[in-house]
Design a protein around this motif. Structure first.
Motif, mmCIF file in Angstrom:
data_model
loop_
_atom_site.group_PDB
_atom_site.id
_atom_site.type_symbol
_atom_site.label_atom_id
_atom_site.label_comp_id
_atom_site.label_asym_id
_atom_site.label_seq_id
_atom_site.Cartn_x
_atom_site.Cartn_y
_atom_site.Cartn_z
ATOM 1 N N ILE A 64 100.215 19.993 59.149
ATOM 2 C CA ILE A 64 98.870 19.811 58.610
ATOM 3 C C ILE A 64 98.086 21.067 58.960
ATOM 4 C CG2 ILE A 64 96.691 18.532 58.785
ATOM 5 C CD1 ILE A 64 98.386 16.049 59.469
ATOM 6 N N LEU A 65 97.505 21.705 57.958
ATOM 7 C CA LEU A 65 96.675 22.888 58.166
ATOM 8 C C LEU A 65 95.239 22.448 58.404
ATOM 9 C CD1 LEU A 65 98.077 25.015 55.205
ATOM 10 C CD2 LEU A 65 98.755 25.149 57.612
ATOM 11 N N VAL A 66 94.592 23.024 59.407
ATOM 12 C CA VAL A 66 93.186 22.722 59.695
ATOM 13 C C VAL A 66 92.439 24.050 59.702
ATOM 14 C CG1 VAL A 66 91.547 21.780 61.363
ATOM 15 C CG2 VAL A 66 93.732 20.629 60.976
ATOM 16 N N ILE A 86 103.845 21.328 52.818
ATOM 17 C CA ILE A 86 102.760 21.069 53.760
ATOM 18 C C ILE A 86 102.327 19.622 53.554
ATOM 19 C CG2 ILE A 86 100.370 21.676 54.375
ATOM 20 C CD1 ILE A 86 102.390 23.870 55.118
ATOM 21 N N LYS A 87 102.130 18.891 54.641
ATOM 22 C CA LYS A 87 101.733 17.479 54.533
ATOM 23 C C LYS A 87 100.299 17.336 54.042
ATOM 24 C CE LYS A 87 102.351 13.104 56.795
ATOM 25 N NZ LYS A 87 102.842 12.401 57.976
ATOM 26 N N GLY A 88 99.419 18.256 54.446
ATOM 27 C CA GLY A 88 98.034 18.199 54.000
ATOM 28 C C GLY A 88 97.211 19.280 54.673
ATOM 29 N N ALA A 89 95.972 19.418 54.208
ATOM 30 C CA ALA A 89 95.074 20.434 54.765
ATOM 31 C C ALA A 89 93.658 19.900 54.853
ATOM 32 C CB ALA A 89 95.104 21.700 53.917
ATOM 33 N N LEU A 90 93.024 20.189 55.970
ATOM 34 C CA LEU A 90 91.591 19.965 56.138
ATOM 35 C C LEU A 90 90.924 21.317 55.974
ATOM 36 C CD1 LEU A 90 88.989 18.495 56.897
ATOM 37 C CD2 LEU A 90 89.668 18.717 59.316
ATOM 38 N N LEU A 91 90.054 21.436 54.988
ATOM 39 C CA LEU A 91 89.350 22.682 54.687
ATOM 40 C C LEU A 91 87.866 22.449 54.983
ATOM 41 C CD1 LEU A 91 91.057 23.258 51.218
ATOM 42 C CD2 LEU A 91 91.794 24.168 53.441
ATOM 43 N N ALA A 92 87.385 23.000 56.072
ATOM 44 C CA ALA A 92 86.013 22.729 56.512
ATOM 45 C C ALA A 92 85.113 23.937 56.296
ATOM 46 C CB ALA A 92 86.008 22.339 57.989
ATOM 47 N N ALA A 93 84.022 23.718 55.589
ATOM 48 C CA ALA A 93 82.975 24.724 55.369
ATOM 49 C C ALA A 93 83.496 26.038 54.787
ATOM 50 C CB ALA A 93 82.205 24.983 56.663
ATOM 51 N N PRO A 94 84.185 25.981 53.637
ATOM 52 C CA PRO A 94 84.646 27.240 53.034
ATOM 53 C C PRO A 94 83.466 28.070 52.543
ATOM 54 C CG PRO A 94 84.991 25.430 51.517
ATOM 55 C CD PRO A 94 84.518 24.820 52.808
ATOM 56 N N LEU A 124 95.894 23.108 44.966
ATOM 57 C CA LEU A 124 96.803 23.284 46.089
ATOM 58 C C LEU A 124 97.988 22.334 45.900
ATOM 59 C CD1 LEU A 124 94.170 23.409 48.987
ATOM 60 C CD2 LEU A 124 95.424 25.334 47.977
ATOM 61 N N PRO A 125 99.186 22.747 46.304
ATOM 62 C CA PRO A 125 100.368 21.904 46.088
ATOM 63 C C PRO A 125 100.566 20.849 47.174
ATOM 64 C CG PRO A 125 101.036 24.004 46.991
ATOM 65 C CD PRO A 125 99.540 24.078 46.798
ATOM 66 N N PHE A 126 99.489 20.455 47.840
ATOM 67 C CA PHE A 126 99.547 19.432 48.894
ATOM 68 C C PHE A 126 98.181 18.749 48.964
ATOM 69 C CE2 PHE A 126 99.341 23.782 50.646
ATOM 70 C CZ PHE A 126 98.026 23.829 51.099
ATOM 71 N N PRO A 127 98.113 17.543 49.519
ATOM 72 C CA PRO A 127 96.828 16.862 49.651
ATOM 73 C C PRO A 127 95.869 17.673 50.516
ATOM 74 C CG PRO A 127 98.642 15.370 50.155
ATOM 75 C CD PRO A 127 99.217 16.752 50.060
ATOM 76 N N LEU A 183 95.185 12.544 56.718
ATOM 77 C CA LEU A 183 96.239 13.404 56.171
ATOM 78 C C LEU A 183 97.591 13.085 56.799
ATOM 79 C CD1 LEU A 183 94.201 16.720 56.181
ATOM 80 C CD2 LEU A 183 95.058 15.551 54.124
ATOM 81 N N ASP A 184 97.600 12.792 58.088
ATOM 82 C CA ASP A 184 98.849 12.512 58.798
ATOM 83 C C ASP A 184 99.490 11.215 58.311
ATOM 84 O OD1 ASP A 184 100.702 13.424 60.778
ATOM 85 O OD2 ASP A 184 99.930 11.913 62.177
ATOM 86 N N SER A 185 98.681 10.288 57.811
ATOM 87 C CA SER A 185 99.210 9.018 57.351
ATOM 88 C C SER A 185 99.678 9.066 55.892
ATOM 89 C CB SER A 185 98.171 7.903 57.522
ATOM 90 O OG SER A 185 97.080 8.115 56.653
ATOM 91 N N CYS A 186 99.442 10.181 55.204
ATOM 92 C CA CYS A 186 99.871 10.308 53.810
ATOM 93 C C CYS A 186 101.398 10.261 53.723
ATOM 94 C CB CYS A 186 99.399 11.635 53.209
ATOM 95 S SG CYS A 186 97.664 11.649 52.782
ATOM 96 N N LEU A 187 101.872 9.421 52.838
ATOM 97 C CA LEU A 187 103.310 9.357 52.610
ATOM 98 C C LEU A 187 103.727 10.125 51.368
ATOM 99 C CD1 LEU A 187 103.873 5.570 53.401
ATOM 100 C CD2 LEU A 187 104.241 7.535 54.898
ATOM 101 N N THR A 188 102.764 10.312 50.452
ATOM 102 C CA THR A 188 103.050 11.033 49.217
ATOM 103 C C THR A 188 101.894 11.993 48.943
ATOM 104 O OG1 THR A 188 101.880 9.504 47.763
ATOM 105 C CG2 THR A 188 104.183 8.984 48.257
ATOM 106 N N PRO A 189 102.094 13.003 48.135
ATOM 107 C CA PRO A 189 101.014 13.921 47.801
ATOM 108 C C PRO A 189 99.841 13.256 47.083
ATOM 109 C CG PRO A 189 103.116 14.885 47.221
ATOM 110 C CD PRO A 189 103.377 13.454 47.603
ATOM 111 N N CYS A 190 100.020 12.041 46.570
ATOM 112 C CA CYS A 190 98.948 11.388 45.816
ATOM 113 C C CYS A 190 98.076 10.478 46.678
ATOM 114 C CB CYS A 190 99.562 10.552 44.687
ATOM 115 S SG CYS A 190 100.668 11.493 43.645
ATOM 116 N N CYS A 191 98.284 10.431 47.954
ATOM 117 C CA CYS A 191 97.638 9.415 48.777
ATOM 118 C C CYS A 191 96.134 9.593 48.896
ATOM 119 C CB CYS A 191 98.270 9.332 50.146
ATOM 120 S SG CYS A 191 97.877 10.695 51.227
ATOM 121 N N LEU A 192 95.586 10.768 48.645
ATOM 122 C CA LEU A 192 94.146 10.961 48.747
ATOM 123 C C LEU A 192 93.530 10.639 47.412
ATOM 124 C CD1 LEU A 192 93.960 14.232 50.849
ATOM 125 C CD2 LEU A 192 93.755 11.888 51.638
#
Length: 192
Positions: A64-66, A86-94, A124-127, A183-192
């Motif tokens: 997971i990218l933070v 990548i399982k997911g990314a948190l993008l804060a204040a871009p 992005l190719p991940f949630p 993000l950690d609980s996502c099982l598939t890229p569509c979970c969000l």
């Protein structure tokens, strides 16, 4: 906090700031590493992207990218260039490359000269979760909405939290844990 995935912290241009929420997060997580500061070519976008890739290559299993601030832009550039899952990314204040930034920051023109534009314009190719402020001096909420739409990110309005950094009153930021757990609980890229 324990996660199934390894959290890779991607700081912004100021790298590691002692009282930053990312630094606090790193000290509390069990499965975590951070992209180290560059000693040369600190504003060079390619050098930043390669630095992220070196860290990712060292990690086995889910990631997971933070990212915070310009780290979000680095993640978008990295995702346009590399194919690691990548399982997911948190993008804060871009930050918004079209905005007028305060004088203590490099100018968007300086970053353009260092290869930061054009920004990738594909999902992005991940949630991903893009957490944005309504009074960030580096990006309007409208600009954050555009970035979230472009990157296919779930947009979260944080309210008036400035740039979500120590200057805005953030050391610890407990909401980061909530987003990382989502993000950690996502099982598939569509979970969000």
């Amino acid at each position: 906090m324990e996660t199934q995935a390894t959290v890779l912290i991607v700081p912004g241009l100021r790298d590691h700031v002692e009282e930053h929420w990312q630094t606090h997060l790193e000290s509390r997580l069990q499965r975590v590493c951070s992209v180290p500061p560059l000693t040369e070519n600190r504003l060079d976008c390619d050098a930043r992207i390669e630095n992220i890739q070196r860290q990712i290559e060292r990690i086995r299993g889910d990631i997971i990218l933070v990212a915070h601030s310009a780290g979000c832009l680095m993640v978008a550039h990295w995702a346009a260039r590399y194919t690691r899952e990548i399982k997911g990314a948190l993008l804060a204040a871009p930050p918004d490359m079209q905005a007028d930034w305060p004088p203590q920051y490099p100018t968007p023109d300086t970053l353009r000269e260092q290869g930061w534009e054009p920004l990738p314009q594909q999902p992005l190719p991940f949630p991903s979760i893009l957490a944005a402020s309504t009074n960030d001096y580096l990006a309007s909420f409208t600009a954050a909405e555009r970035m979230a739409a472009t990157w296919g990110s779930k947009l979260v309005n944080l309210g008036a939290v400035g740039h979500l950094n120590p200057a805005s009153g953030y050391g610890p930021w407990p909401m980061a844990d909530v987003f990382i757990e989502e993000l950690d609980s996502c099982l598939t890229p569509c979970c969000l």
